[in-house]
Design a protein around this motif. Structure first.
Motif, PDB file in Angstrom:
ATOM      1  N   GLY A  12      42.761  38.524  41.320  1.00  0.00           N
ATOM      2  CA  GLY A  12      42.056  39.327  41.262  1.00  0.00           C
ATOM      3  C   GLY A  12      41.941  40.438  42.525  1.00  0.00           C
ATOM      4  N   PRO A  13      42.187  41.847  42.747  1.00  0.00           N
ATOM      5  CA  PRO A  13      42.034  43.001  43.675  1.00  0.00           C
ATOM      6  C   PRO A  13      41.460  42.207  44.911  1.00  0.00           C
ATOM      7  CG  PRO A  13      41.159  43.783  41.860  1.00  0.00           C
ATOM      8  CD  PRO A  13      42.070  42.621  41.080  1.00  0.00           C
ATOM      9  N   SER A  14      41.845  42.593  45.619  1.00  0.00           N
ATOM     10  CA  SER A  14      40.580  41.908  47.076  1.00  0.00           C
ATOM     11  C   SER A  14      39.173  43.108  46.661  1.00  0.00           C
ATOM     12  CB  SER A  14      41.153  42.741  48.428  1.00  0.00           C
ATOM     13  OG  SER A  14      40.058  42.997  49.482  1.00  0.00           O
ATOM     14  N   GLY A  15      37.611  42.229  46.831  1.00  0.00           N
ATOM     15  CA  GLY A  15      36.524  42.899  46.607  1.00  0.00           C
ATOM     16  C   GLY A  15      36.055  42.720  45.440  1.00  0.00           C
ATOM     17  N   VAL A  16      36.769  42.271  43.951  1.00  0.00           N
ATOM     18  CA  VAL A  16      36.260  41.877  42.973  1.00  0.00           C
ATOM     19  C   VAL A  16      35.728  40.823  42.716  1.00  0.00           C
ATOM     20  CG1 VAL A  16      38.373  39.893  42.136  1.00  0.00           C
ATOM     21  CG2 VAL A  16      37.242  41.989  40.201  1.00  0.00           C
ATOM     22  N   GLY A  17      35.404  40.226  43.575  1.00  0.00           N
ATOM     23  CA  GLY A  17      34.114  38.990  43.791  1.00  0.00           C
ATOM     24  C   GLY A  17      34.658  37.516  43.691  1.00  0.00           C
ATOM     25  N   LYS A  18      35.671  37.830  43.728  1.00  0.00           N
ATOM     26  CA  LYS A  18      35.997  35.915  43.529  1.00  0.00           C
ATOM     27  C   LYS A  18      35.919  34.825  44.605  1.00  0.00           C
ATOM     28  CE  LYS A  18      40.744  36.859  45.151  1.00  0.00           C
ATOM     29  NZ  LYS A  18      40.499  38.701  45.456  1.00  0.00           N
ATOM     30  N   GLY A  19      35.713  35.866  46.146  1.00  0.00           N
ATOM     31  CA  GLY A  19      35.121  34.266  47.085  1.00  0.00           C
ATOM     32  C   GLY A  19      33.413  34.307  46.381  1.00  0.00           C
ATOM     33  N   THR A  20      33.119  36.003  45.902  1.00  0.00           N
ATOM     34  CA  THR A  20      31.595  35.480  45.530  1.00  0.00           C
ATOM     35  C   THR A  20      31.533  34.428  44.618  1.00  0.00           C
ATOM     36  OG1 THR A  20      31.154  37.685  46.105  1.00  0.00           O
ATOM     37  CG2 THR A  20      29.732  36.533  44.461  1.00  0.00           C
ATOM     38  N   LEU A  21      32.820  34.259  43.654  1.00  0.00           N
ATOM     39  CA  LEU A  21      32.583  33.554  42.086  1.00  0.00           C
ATOM     40  C   LEU A  21      32.532  31.465  42.832  1.00  0.00           C
ATOM     41  CD1 LEU A  21      33.827  35.864  39.780  1.00  0.00           C
ATOM     42  CD2 LEU A  21      31.502  34.924  39.763  1.00  0.00           C
ATOM     43  N   GLN A 133      33.253  50.701  45.728  1.00  0.00           N
ATOM     44  CA  GLN A 133      32.390  50.607  46.490  1.00  0.00           C
ATOM     45  C   GLN A 133      31.920  49.119  46.558  1.00  0.00           C
ATOM     46  OE1 GLN A 133      29.788  51.165  42.102  1.00  0.00           O
ATOM     47  NE2 GLN A 133      29.856  53.462  42.957  1.00  0.00           N
ATOM     48  N   ARG A 134      32.577  48.369  45.817  1.00  0.00           N
ATOM     49  CA  ARG A 134      32.583  47.153  46.558  1.00  0.00           C
ATOM     50  C   ARG A 134      33.328  46.039  47.767  1.00  0.00           C
ATOM     51  NH1 ARG A 134      32.641  43.580  40.962  1.00  0.00           N
ATOM     52  NH2 ARG A 134      31.171  44.517  39.620  1.00  0.00           N
ATOM     53  N   LEU A 135      34.304  47.258  48.060  1.00  0.00           N
ATOM     54  CA  LEU A 135      34.656  46.906  49.403  1.00  0.00           C
ATOM     55  C   LEU A 135      34.090  47.164  50.080  1.00  0.00           C
ATOM     56  CD1 LEU A 135      38.924  47.386  48.403  1.00  0.00           C
ATOM     57  CD2 LEU A 135      37.884  45.531  49.096  1.00  0.00           C
ATOM     58  N   VAL A 171      35.986  39.728  33.403  1.00  0.00           N
ATOM     59  CA  VAL A 171      35.619  40.874  33.699  1.00  0.00           C
ATOM     60  C   VAL A 171      34.378  40.642  34.795  1.00  0.00           C
ATOM     61  CG1 VAL A 171      35.045  43.452  33.861  1.00  0.00           C
ATOM     62  CG2 VAL A 171      36.773  42.384  32.142  1.00  0.00           C
ATOM     63  N   ASN A 172      34.600  41.226  36.709  1.00  0.00           N
ATOM     64  CA  ASN A 172      32.987  40.811  37.198  1.00  0.00           C
ATOM     65  C   ASN A 172      32.202  42.211  36.929  1.00  0.00           C
ATOM     66  OD1 ASN A 172      31.705  39.491  38.945  1.00  0.00           O
ATOM     67  ND2 ASN A 172      32.915  39.670  40.992  1.00  0.00           N
ATOM     68  N   ASP A 173      31.782  41.922  35.781  1.00  0.00           N
ATOM     69  CA  ASP A 173      30.757  43.152  35.449  1.00  0.00           C
ATOM     70  C   ASP A 173      29.453  42.773  36.040  1.00  0.00           C
ATOM     71  OD1 ASP A 173      30.187  41.629  33.022  1.00  0.00           O
ATOM     72  OD2 ASP A 173      31.220  43.023  32.054  1.00  0.00           O
ATOM     73  N   ASP A 174      28.767  42.273  35.314  1.00  0.00           N
ATOM     74  CA  ASP A 174      27.699  41.854  35.637  1.00  0.00           C
ATOM     75  C   ASP A 174      27.342  40.573  36.473  1.00  0.00           C
ATOM     76  OD1 ASP A 174      24.308  41.490  35.301  1.00  0.00           O
ATOM     77  OD2 ASP A 174      25.094  39.724  34.354  1.00  0.00           O
ATOM     78  N   LEU A 175      27.158  39.911  37.313  1.00  0.00           N
ATOM     79  CA  LEU A 175      27.696  38.919  37.969  1.00  0.00           C
ATOM     80  C   LEU A 175      27.153  37.341  37.264  1.00  0.00           C
ATOM     81  CD1 LEU A 175      28.942  37.333  40.753  1.00  0.00           C
ATOM     82  CD2 LEU A 175      27.291  37.791  41.939  1.00  0.00           C
ATOM     83  N   ASP A 176      25.867  37.293  36.771  1.00  0.00           N
ATOM     84  CA  ASP A 176      25.612  36.278  35.937  1.00  0.00           C
ATOM     85  C   ASP A 176      26.726  35.871  34.856  1.00  0.00           C
ATOM     86  OD1 ASP A 176      23.755  35.745  38.092  1.00  0.00           O
ATOM     87  OD2 ASP A 176      22.240  36.225  36.853  1.00  0.00           O
TER      88      ASP A 176
HETATM   89  P1  ADP Z   1      36.783  38.960  46.940  1.00  0.00           P
HETATM   90  O1  ADP Z   1      36.822  37.481  47.470  1.00  0.00           O
HETATM   91  O2  ADP Z   1      37.171  39.100  45.410  1.00  0.00           O
HETATM   92  O3  ADP Z   1      37.876  40.095  47.581  1.00  0.00           O
HETATM   93  P2  ADP Z   1      33.785  39.379  47.439  1.00  0.00           P
HETATM   94  O4  ADP Z   1      33.428  37.950  46.642  1.00  0.00           O
HETATM   95  O5  ADP Z   1      33.732  39.378  48.887  1.00  0.00           O
HETATM   96  O6  ADP Z   1      35.343  39.336  46.299  1.00  0.00           O
HETATM   97  O7  ADP Z   1      32.735  40.541  47.202  1.00  0.00           O
HETATM   98  C1  ADP Z   1      33.665  41.680  47.444  1.00  0.00           C
HETATM   99  C2  ADP Z   1      31.648  42.122  47.384  1.00  0.00           C
HETATM  100  O8  ADP Z   1      31.320  42.894  45.860  1.00  0.00           O
HETATM  101  C3  ADP Z   1      31.126  41.370  48.371  1.00  0.00           C
HETATM  102  O9  ADP Z   1      29.770  42.109  48.981  1.00  0.00           O
HETATM  103  C4  ADP Z   1      29.745  41.296  46.814  1.00  0.00           C
HETATM  104  O10 ADP Z   1      28.505  40.243  46.836  1.00  0.00           O
HETATM  105  C5  ADP Z   1      30.400  41.808  45.922  1.00  0.00           C
HETATM  106  N1  ADP Z   1      29.975  41.444  44.666  1.00  0.00           N
HETATM  107  C6  ADP Z   1      30.464  40.427  43.954  1.00  0.00           C
HETATM  108  N2  ADP Z   1      30.379  40.453  42.785  1.00  0.00           N
HETATM  109  C7  ADP Z   1      29.499  42.087  41.996  1.00  0.00           C
HETATM  110  C8  ADP Z   1      29.591  41.761  40.899  1.00  0.00           C
HETATM  111  N3  ADP Z   1      29.444  41.360  39.759  1.00  0.00           N
HETATM  112  N4  ADP Z   1      28.364  43.170  40.966  1.00  0.00           N
HETATM  113  C9  ADP Z   1      27.781  43.799  42.338  1.00  0.00           C
HETATM  114  N5  ADP Z   1      28.650  43.072  43.481  1.00  0.00           N
HETATM  115  C10 ADP Z   1      29.467  42.526  43.620  1.00  0.00           C
END
Ligand code: ADP
Ligand code: 5GP
Length: 207
Positions: A12-21, A133-135, A171-176
């Motif tokens: 998925g695109p950079s900044g979408v939240g892959k690492g977070t999940l 915005q996330r990036l 779709v990573n909208d709401d993180l939970d």
């Molecule tokens: P990736 O690994 O896909 O590049 P990250 O996991 O680093 O993305 O997430 C990018 C930014 O978005 C981080 O600051 C993270 O905390 C934030 N983020 C991740 N998931 C969500 C979400 N569902 N809603 C809002 N912000 C999010």
């Protein structure tokens, strides 16, 4: 415990939240999942540790590893090299945990041609505005790098939109909410469901 489950590829695109999940999953189930540590030539971000998030290396060493056929797949992304070594996947397999790979669309194309036979999960942003915005919110990349990553995001989403590319989309909208889906897919639950691929209406006017 997860020995029979095939590797899980997250893209998925950079900044979408892959690492977070992925980090949340590994924290909740430390014995069930192991991360495939890629090689990269990009500089470490604050907090990133060599051998944990990535094996950080030089372009020369990376080229030597390509010549030595060390990689299952490798690609250039946003001006840097990234690759999954056979060793990285073997190291996880040796622990009996389910292997998780976080790779870009070019890497996905390549691993689909290998005997790895992964389950592929595409993580989609709810909108391009949210992605940018996330990036920016992550504050780890220069404005130029962010612009490049947003341009690449457009191509990655186009690629993912083609039929048969992924097994699941989240779709990573709401993180939970997204994490709940991700967890059930990663655990191979029988009733695991992905989302619908979003249309991303704000596609053109904010890139
Ligand atoms: P990736 O690994 O896909 O590049 P990250 O996991 O680093 O993305 O997430 C990018 C930014 O978005 C981080 O600051 C993270 O905390 C934030 N983020 C991740 N998931 C969500 C979400 N569902 N809603 C809002 N912000 C999010
Ligand atoms: P980042 O620099 O934000 O950590 O990662 C940039 C992109 O490179 C992400 O899309 C990530 O999935 C991808 N990536 C990370 N490791 C690999 C890898 O080993 N191979 C490929 N092909 N892409 C990778």
């Amino acid at each position: 415990m997860n020995m029979t489950l095939p590797p899980l590829v997250i893209f998925g695109p950079s900044g979408v939240g892959k690492g977070t999940l992925i980090n949340r999953l590994m924290r909740e189930f430390p014995d069930a999942f192991g991360f495939s540590v890629s090689h990269t030539t990009r500089a470490p971000r604050p907090g990133e540790r060599d051998g944990k998030e990535y094996h950080f290396t030089t372009p020369d060493n990376f080229k030597n590893l390509i010549s030595d056929r060390a990689f299952i797949e490798h690609a250039q992304f946003s001006g840097n090299f990234y690759g999954t070594s056979f060793q990285a996947v073997k190291d996880v397999a040796a622990t009996g945990k389910r292997c998780i790979l976080d790779i870009d669309a070019q890497g996905v194309q390549q691993v689909k041609q290998t005997p790895l036979q992964p389950v592929v999960v595409f993580i989609s942003p709810p909108s391009i505005t949210a992605l940018s915005q996330r990036l920016r919110g992550r504050a780890t990349d220069s404005e130029e790098a962010i612009q490049r990553r947003l341009a690449t995001a457009r191509r990655e989403i186009e690629y993912a939109r083609q039929p048969g590319i992924f097994d699941y989309v989240i779709v990573n909208d709401d993180l939970d909410r997204a994490y709940h889906k991700f967890k059930s897919i990663a655990n191979g639950e029988m009733d695991a469901r992905g989302d619908q691929m979003p249309l991303l209406h704000d596609w053109n006017h904010d890139l």
